[in-house]
Design a protein around this motif. Structure first.
Motif, PDB file in Angstrom:
ATOM      1  N   GLY A   1       0.797  -1.223   0.000  1.00  0.00           N
ATOM      2  CA  GLY A   1       0.000   0.000   0.000  1.00  0.00           C
ATOM      3  C   GLY A   1       0.830   1.274   0.000  1.00  0.00           C
ATOM      4  O   GLY A   1       0.271   2.366   0.106  1.00  0.00           O
ATOM      5  N   TYR A   2       2.147   1.153  -0.117  1.00  0.00           N
ATOM      6  CA  TYR A   2       3.030   2.316  -0.133  1.00  0.00           C
ATOM      7  C   TYR A   2       4.143   2.111  -1.144  1.00  0.00           C
ATOM      8  O   TYR A   2       4.616   0.995  -1.349  1.00  0.00           O
ATOM      9  CB  TYR A   2       3.658   2.559   1.246  1.00  0.00           C
ATOM     10  CG  TYR A   2       2.638   2.926   2.274  1.00  0.00           C
ATOM     11  CD1 TYR A   2       2.272   4.251   2.471  1.00  0.00           C
ATOM     12  CD2 TYR A   2       2.003   1.945   3.030  1.00  0.00           C
ATOM     13  CE1 TYR A   2       1.309   4.591   3.402  1.00  0.00           C
ATOM     14  CE2 TYR A   2       1.043   2.278   3.962  1.00  0.00           C
ATOM     15  CZ  TYR A   2       0.701   3.599   4.143  1.00  0.00           C
ATOM     16  OH  TYR A   2      -0.243   3.929   5.052  1.00  0.00           O
ATOM     17  N   SER A   3       4.585   3.208  -1.765  1.00  0.00           N
ATOM     18  CA  SER A   3       5.727   3.203  -2.670  1.00  0.00           C
ATOM     19  C   SER A   3       6.773   4.176  -2.164  1.00  0.00           C
ATOM     20  O   SER A   3       6.442   5.241  -1.647  1.00  0.00           O
ATOM     21  CB  SER A   3       5.301   3.623  -4.088  1.00  0.00           C
ATOM     22  OG  SER A   3       4.488   2.638  -4.669  1.00  0.00           O
ATOM     23  N   ARG A   4       8.032   3.813  -2.325  1.00  0.00           N
ATOM     24  CA  ARG A   4       9.151   4.643  -1.904  1.00  0.00           C
ATOM     25  C   ARG A   4       9.532   5.579  -3.055  1.00  0.00           C
ATOM     26  O   ARG A   4       9.633   5.174  -4.191  1.00  0.00           O
ATOM     27  CB  ARG A   4      10.331   3.714  -1.557  1.00  0.00           C
ATOM     28  CG  ARG A   4      11.601   4.397  -1.241  1.00  0.00           C
ATOM     29  CD  ARG A   4      12.774   3.434  -0.940  1.00  0.00           C
ATOM     30  NE  ARG A   4      12.574   2.092  -1.385  1.00  0.00           N
ATOM     31  CZ  ARG A   4      12.554   1.015  -0.577  1.00  0.00           C
ATOM     32  NH1 ARG A   4      12.747   1.143   0.704  1.00  0.00           N
ATOM     33  NH2 ARG A   4      12.361  -0.180  -1.076  1.00  0.00           N
ATOM     34  N   ARG A   5       9.729   6.866  -2.727  1.00  0.00           N
ATOM     35  CA  ARG A   5      10.130   7.854  -3.737  1.00  0.00           C
ATOM     36  C   ARG A   5      11.170   8.805  -3.154  1.00  0.00           C
ATOM     37  O   ARG A   5      11.103   9.161  -1.979  1.00  0.00           O
ATOM     38  CB  ARG A   5       8.920   8.688  -4.192  1.00  0.00           C
ATOM     39  CG  ARG A   5       7.841   7.908  -4.894  1.00  0.00           C
ATOM     40  CD  ARG A   5       8.308   7.425  -6.263  1.00  0.00           C
ATOM     41  NE  ARG A   5       7.250   6.734  -6.968  1.00  0.00           N
ATOM     42  CZ  ARG A   5       7.048   5.425  -6.926  1.00  0.00           C
ATOM     43  NH1 ARG A   5       7.833   4.660  -6.198  1.00  0.00           N
ATOM     44  NH2 ARG A   5       6.068   4.879  -7.599  1.00  0.00           N
ATOM     45  N   PHE A   6      12.110   9.239  -3.965  1.00  0.00           N
ATOM     46  CA  PHE A   6      13.099  10.243  -3.584  1.00  0.00           C
ATOM     47  C   PHE A   6      12.496  11.633  -3.751  1.00  0.00           C
ATOM     48  O   PHE A   6      12.961  12.444  -4.542  1.00  0.00           O
ATOM     49  CB  PHE A   6      14.365  10.108  -4.441  1.00  0.00           C
ATOM     50  CG  PHE A   6      15.337   9.103  -3.918  1.00  0.00           C
ATOM     51  CD1 PHE A   6      16.351   9.483  -3.057  1.00  0.00           C
ATOM     52  CD2 PHE A   6      15.249   7.772  -4.293  1.00  0.00           C
ATOM     53  CE1 PHE A   6      17.261   8.556  -2.571  1.00  0.00           C
ATOM     54  CE2 PHE A   6      16.150   6.839  -3.821  1.00  0.00           C
ATOM     55  CZ  PHE A   6      17.149   7.235  -2.951  1.00  0.00           C
ATOM     56  N   TRP A   7      11.491  11.936  -2.987  1.00  0.00           N
ATOM     57  CA  TRP A   7      10.758  13.194  -3.119  1.00  0.00           C
ATOM     58  C   TRP A   7      10.881  14.080  -1.887  1.00  0.00           C
ATOM     59  O   TRP A   7      10.265  15.132  -1.826  1.00  0.00           O
ATOM     60  CB  TRP A   7       9.288  12.917  -3.407  1.00  0.00           C
ATOM     61  CG  TRP A   7       9.036  12.340  -4.771  1.00  0.00           C
ATOM     62  CD1 TRP A   7       9.950  12.092  -5.753  1.00  0.00           C
ATOM     63  CD2 TRP A   7       7.779  11.938  -5.312  1.00  0.00           C
ATOM     64  NE1 TRP A   7       9.353  11.557  -6.857  1.00  0.00           N
ATOM     65  CE2 TRP A   7       8.011  11.454  -6.621  1.00  0.00           C
ATOM     66  CE3 TRP A   7       6.487  11.929  -4.826  1.00  0.00           C
ATOM     67  CZ2 TRP A   7       7.001  10.982  -7.426  1.00  0.00           C
ATOM     68  CZ3 TRP A   7       5.473  11.455  -5.637  1.00  0.00           C
ATOM     69  CH2 TRP A   7       5.735  10.994  -6.936  1.00  0.00           C
ATOM     70  N   GLN A   8      11.674  13.675  -0.902  1.00  0.00           N
ATOM     71  CA  GLN A   8      11.822  14.454   0.324  1.00  0.00           C
ATOM     72  C   GLN A   8      13.146  15.201   0.306  1.00  0.00           C
ATOM     73  O   GLN A   8      14.194  14.608   0.088  1.00  0.00           O
ATOM     74  CB  GLN A   8      11.781  13.514   1.537  1.00  0.00           C
ATOM     75  CG  GLN A   8      11.960  14.208   2.864  1.00  0.00           C
ATOM     76  CD  GLN A   8      10.800  15.127   3.193  1.00  0.00           C
ATOM     77  OE1 GLN A   8       9.648  14.796   2.979  1.00  0.00           O
ATOM     78  NE2 GLN A   8      11.110  16.299   3.709  1.00  0.00           N
ATOM     79  N   GLY A   9      13.089  16.518   0.516  1.00  0.00           N
ATOM     80  CA  GLY A   9      14.307  17.311   0.617  1.00  0.00           C
ATOM     81  C   GLY A   9      14.941  17.143   1.988  1.00  0.00           C
ATOM     82  O   GLY A   9      14.251  17.037   2.996  1.00  0.00           O
ATOM     83  N   ASP A  10      16.270  17.107   2.035  1.00  0.00           N
ATOM     84  CA  ASP A  10      16.984  16.965   3.300  1.00  0.00           C
ATOM     85  C   ASP A  10      18.092  18.009   3.362  1.00  0.00           C
ATOM     86  O   ASP A  10      18.974  18.034   2.497  1.00  0.00           O
ATOM     87  CB  ASP A  10      17.582  15.570   3.428  1.00  0.00           C
ATOM     88  CG  ASP A  10      18.298  15.389   4.746  1.00  0.00           C
ATOM     89  OD1 ASP A  10      17.616  15.191   5.762  1.00  0.00           O
ATOM     90  OD2 ASP A  10      19.540  15.470   4.757  1.00  0.00           O
ATOM     91  N   THR A  11      18.017  18.871   4.366  1.00  0.00           N
ATOM     92  CA  THR A  11      19.010  19.940   4.513  1.00  0.00           C
ATOM     93  C   THR A  11      19.979  19.671   5.651  1.00  0.00           C
ATOM     94  O   THR A  11      20.766  20.544   6.005  1.00  0.00           O
ATOM     95  CB  THR A  11      18.312  21.292   4.760  1.00  0.00           C
ATOM     96  OG1 THR A  11      17.529  21.196   5.951  1.00  0.00           O
ATOM     97  CG2 THR A  11      17.440  21.674   3.577  1.00  0.00           C
ATOM     98  N   PHE A  12      19.937  18.467   6.221  1.00  0.00           N
ATOM     99  CA  PHE A  12      20.810  18.164   7.355  1.00  0.00           C
ATOM    100  C   PHE A  12      21.739  16.995   7.052  1.00  0.00           C
ATOM    101  O   PHE A  12      22.952  17.143   7.042  1.00  0.00           O
ATOM    102  CB  PHE A  12      19.964  17.879   8.599  1.00  0.00           C
ATOM    103  CG  PHE A  12      20.783  17.685   9.843  1.00  0.00           C
ATOM    104  CD1 PHE A  12      21.339  18.772  10.498  1.00  0.00           C
ATOM    105  CD2 PHE A  12      21.008  16.418  10.350  1.00  0.00           C
ATOM    106  CE1 PHE A  12      22.100  18.594  11.638  1.00  0.00           C
ATOM    107  CE2 PHE A  12      21.756  16.227  11.490  1.00  0.00           C
ATOM    108  CZ  PHE A  12      22.317  17.314  12.139  1.00  0.00           C
ATOM    109  N   HIS A  13      21.176  15.813   6.794  1.00  0.00           N
ATOM    110  CA  HIS A  13      21.987  14.611   6.606  1.00  0.00           C
ATOM    111  C   HIS A  13      22.581  14.487   5.212  1.00  0.00           C
ATOM    112  O   HIS A  13      23.707  14.029   5.057  1.00  0.00           O
ATOM    113  CB  HIS A  13      21.164  13.351   6.903  1.00  0.00           C
ATOM    114  CG  HIS A  13      20.777  13.224   8.337  1.00  0.00           C
ATOM    115  ND1 HIS A  13      21.672  12.909   9.320  1.00  0.00           N
ATOM    116  CD2 HIS A  13      19.586  13.385   8.957  1.00  0.00           C
ATOM    117  CE1 HIS A  13      21.060  12.866  10.485  1.00  0.00           C
ATOM    118  NE2 HIS A  13      19.785  13.154  10.296  1.00  0.00           N
TER     119      HIS A  13
END
Length: 177
Positions: free
Chosen positions: A59-71
């Motif tokens: 019921g979920y798909s993984r996507r590189f859609w989250q911005g990360d300004t720390f790690h």
């Protein structure tokens, strides 16, 4: 509209998942907590755990859609990390880790609602007052999940209300926090 086929992430329909691929059960331990890692936790869990299992959530798909300004990036150049999107046809593989209460230094364990309310009223951290956290969660549940019954949350809100005679968990109260 899906942009990618979920077929490469979906377990074969003709086979049942192997025991290691099934999401773990609680095995009756009320202090057991399972954390599902679908990004960096699959190769670098940064916490102690007593068991781990490769598995998937449907019921979920993984996507590189989250911005990360720390790690993985900076304010000027955010990196991209994964997030989960609801996708009724999707299937995301990862690793589930079992964390026992005593292995998790942040785990405080069960306590009477009054004791939890007292601690919430007394605490403040980098992100704000603990009371704000409680009020925002209660407000969210009232507005977005009115059919959901969360007796634990309601008991803590009631205990805070008893301790603060003027307390009223409404949108007006949230605006004051």
């Amino acid at each position: 509209m899906k942009q990618e086929s979920a077929a490469s992430n979906t377990p074969p329909a003709s086979q049942s998942p192997t025991p290691s691929a099934q999401f773990p059960r609680n095995d009756g331990d009320p202090q057991a907590l399972w954390i599902f890692g679908y990004g960096s936790l699959v190769w670098r869990p940064d916490f102690a755990y007593s068991d781990s299992r490769v598995g998937f959530v449907r019921g979920y798909s993984r996507r590189f859609w989250q911005g990360d300004t720390f790690h993985r990036g900076s304010d000027k150049m955010p990196g991209r990390v994964v997030t989960l999107l609801e996708d009724h046809e999707g299937c995301t593989w990862g690793v589930a880790y079992q964390v026992q209460g005593e292995q998790n230094p942040g785990y405080l364990g069960p306590a009477p609602a009054e004791a939890i309310a007292t601690q919430i009223l007394a605490c403040r951290g980098f992100s704000g007052h603990n009371l704000e956290y409680l009020l925002r969660l209660a407000d969210f549940m009232q507005l977005c999940g009115p059919q959901a019954q969360d007796e634990h949350l309601a008991a803590i809100v009631d205990a805070v209300g008893t301790m603060l005679p003027c307390f009223c968990p409404t949108e007006q109260a949230l605006a004051l926090v």
